[in-house]
Design an enzyme around this catalytic site. Structure first.
Site, PDB file in Angstrom:
ATOM      1  N   ASP A  79       0.823  -1.212   0.000  1.00  0.00           N
ATOM      2  CA  ASP A  79       0.000   0.000   0.000  1.00  0.00           C
ATOM      3  C   ASP A  79       0.858   1.264   0.000  1.00  0.00           C
ATOM      4  O   ASP A  79       1.943   1.295   0.568  1.00  0.00           O
ATOM      5  CB  ASP A  79      -0.915  -0.009   1.238  1.00  0.00           C
ATOM      6  N   HIS A 121       1.980   3.407  -9.246  1.00  0.00           N
ATOM      7  CA  HIS A 121       1.795   1.970  -9.500  1.00  0.00           C
ATOM      8  C   HIS A 121       2.964   1.405 -10.312  1.00  0.00           C
ATOM      9  O   HIS A 121       3.406   0.279 -10.076  1.00  0.00           O
ATOM     10  CB  HIS A 121       0.468   1.714 -10.214  1.00  0.00           C
ATOM     11  N   LEU A 173      10.980 -20.336  -5.166  1.00  0.00           N
ATOM     12  CA  LEU A 173      10.066 -19.433  -4.467  1.00  0.00           C
ATOM     13  C   LEU A 173       8.674 -19.625  -5.056  1.00  0.00           C
ATOM     14  O   LEU A 173       8.509 -19.622  -6.283  1.00  0.00           O
ATOM     15  CB  LEU A 173      10.492 -17.968  -4.655  1.00  0.00           C
TER      16      LEU A 173
HETATM   17  C1  IPE Z   1      -5.271  -2.754  -0.109  1.00  0.00           C
HETATM   18  O1  IPE Z   1      -4.974  -1.418  -0.301  1.00  0.00           O
HETATM   19  C2  IPE Z   1      -5.274  -3.480  -1.405  1.00  0.00           C
HETATM   20  C3  IPE Z   1      -3.981  -3.581  -2.100  1.00  0.00           C
HETATM   21  C4  IPE Z   1      -2.817  -3.178  -1.666  1.00  0.00           C
HETATM   22  C5  IPE Z   1      -4.019  -4.207  -3.371  1.00  0.00           C
HETATM   23  P1  IPE Z   1      -6.135  -0.305  -0.397  1.00  0.00           P
HETATM   24  O2  IPE Z   1      -5.453   0.988  -0.545  1.00  0.00           O
HETATM   25  O3  IPE Z   1      -7.098  -0.682  -1.432  1.00  0.00           O
HETATM   26  O4  IPE Z   1      -6.829  -0.438   1.030  1.00  0.00           O
HETATM   27  P2  IPE Z   1      -7.787   0.569   1.782  1.00  0.00           P
HETATM   28  O5  IPE Z   1      -8.817   1.028   0.796  1.00  0.00           O
HETATM   29  O6  IPE Z   1      -6.938   1.708   2.268  1.00  0.00           O
HETATM   30  O7  IPE Z   1      -8.327  -0.226   2.914  1.00  0.00           O
HETATM   31  C1  IPE Z   2      -1.709   0.200  -3.371  1.00  0.00           C
HETATM   32  O1  IPE Z   2      -1.466   1.554  -3.379  1.00  0.00           O
HETATM   33  C2  IPE Z   2      -1.957  -0.346  -4.750  1.00  0.00           C
HETATM   34  C3  IPE Z   2      -3.346  -0.728  -5.008  1.00  0.00           C
HETATM   35  C4  IPE Z   2      -4.305  -0.755  -4.146  1.00  0.00           C
HETATM   36  C5  IPE Z   2      -3.687  -1.125  -6.358  1.00  0.00           C
HETATM   37  P1  IPE Z   2      -2.651   2.614  -3.356  1.00  0.00           P
HETATM   38  O2  IPE Z   2      -3.017   2.910  -4.759  1.00  0.00           O
HETATM   39  O3  IPE Z   2      -3.731   2.164  -2.467  1.00  0.00           O
HETATM   40  O4  IPE Z   2      -1.910   3.868  -2.732  1.00  0.00           O
HETATM   41  P2  IPE Z   2      -2.506   4.896  -1.686  1.00  0.00           P
HETATM   42  O5  IPE Z   2      -2.947   4.107  -0.488  1.00  0.00           O
HETATM   43  O6  IPE Z   2      -3.632   5.605  -2.357  1.00  0.00           O
HETATM   44  O7  IPE Z   2      -1.344   5.782  -1.378  1.00  0.00           O
HETATM   45 MG    MG Z   3      -4.117   2.424  -0.483  1.00  0.00          MG
END
Ligand code: IPE
Ligand code: IPE
Ligand code: MG
Length: 251
Positions: free
Chosen positions: A23, A40, A134
């Protein structure tokens, strides 16, 4: 497997299976004045580095949460770029995965993904099927509740058709039908990006996993951060309901 009797031995220094909520990509990009999708892209590099470091450290299995069931609710443009990145990333990385002895498998609801992506996934799984250095699981269009529901559906269908006695359904039957199947439950869960939540990741499999949260945004997560998480794990005492004295005496 979830149904095995919990391990009474002292915690080994190395987790066999690490599960990661990657995240913070969006915030990483926004802080640089870049579009979220740049985050991303940077996140994919960090994922590749985490795979390489898992191999270096001898971690046996790694599960990366790449896209949740709930991430379908993001703006269509962001979802589209993410899907495009998955296709490109798979095509680019599969050779390296083969060379590094990585076995790649996807977990999640494939029906929601495009035919093109499903085909790239199938082909990458096939090309890496013989590897065992792995085990890499990528959770895409994955939700822990979805996983439990699909396992329940499969058990219910077998019971309906007379192949299974509902009274005999146990932990092991359930676990075997979950997406991670025979893989050991994660020993260590890592969530980057500063949030303290599971966000519908592996709900069943995380029952006794050691949880580690850090503020580092995923694109910045490197070998030093990974080693800090492993060191945290090595310092935990896994009691599985027993007392500390029992664990220390191996009872
Ligand atoms: C969790 O992250 C999902 C992934 C890392 C793929 P999110 O950014 O979607 O989670 P929330 O919305 O903060 O809970
Ligand atoms: C995690 O990073 C990747 C996905 C959920 C696809 P985020 O896109 O949730 O990044 P933040 O949390 O908005 O910074
Ligand atoms: Mg996020």
């Amino acid at each position: 497997m979830s149904a095995n009797p919990p391990d009474p031995q002292p915690t080994p220094d190395l987790p066999r299976h690490v599960a990661v909520v990657m995240d913070g990509n969006g915030r990483w990009a926004e802080r640089r004045g870049l579009p979220r999708t740049a985050g991303h892209r940077a996140g994919m590099k960090a994922a590749r580095a985490a795979v390489e470091h898992s191999i270096r450290r001898g971690v046996g299995a790694l599960t990366l949460f790449a896209f949740s069931s709930e991430n379908w609710s993001r703006p269509a443009e962001e979802v589209g770029v993410l899907m495009q990145l998955f296709v490109e990333g798979l095509q680019r990385e599969v050779r390296q995965l083969v060379d590094n002895g990585v076995r790649l498998r996807f977990i999640g609801d494939r029906a929601a993904l495009s035919a093109r992506l499903r085909e790239s996934m199938r082909s990458a799984e096939e090309l890496t099927a013989g590897n065992d250095r792995l085990e890499l699981f990528i959770a895409a269009s994955y939700g822990g509740r979805w996983d439990i529901v699909q396992a329940a559906r499969s058990l219910a269908a077998d019971a309906r058709d007379g192949r299974l006695d509902p009274a005999l359904i146990g932990d092991a039957d359930f676990a075997a039908r979950l997406s991670l199947g025979a893989a050991p439950d994660p020993d260590l869960f890592i969530r980057t990006g500063g949030e303290f939540r599971i966000s519908n990741f592996l709900l069943w499999n995380l029952a006794y996993t050691e949880l580690y949260f850090c503020d580092t945004l995923w694109p910045d997560f490197g070998a030093v951060d990974y080693d800090a998480a492993i060191a945290h794990f090595a310092g935990r005492e896994r009691r599985y309901g027993r007392t500390s004295g029992q664990v220390r005496s191996g009872a």
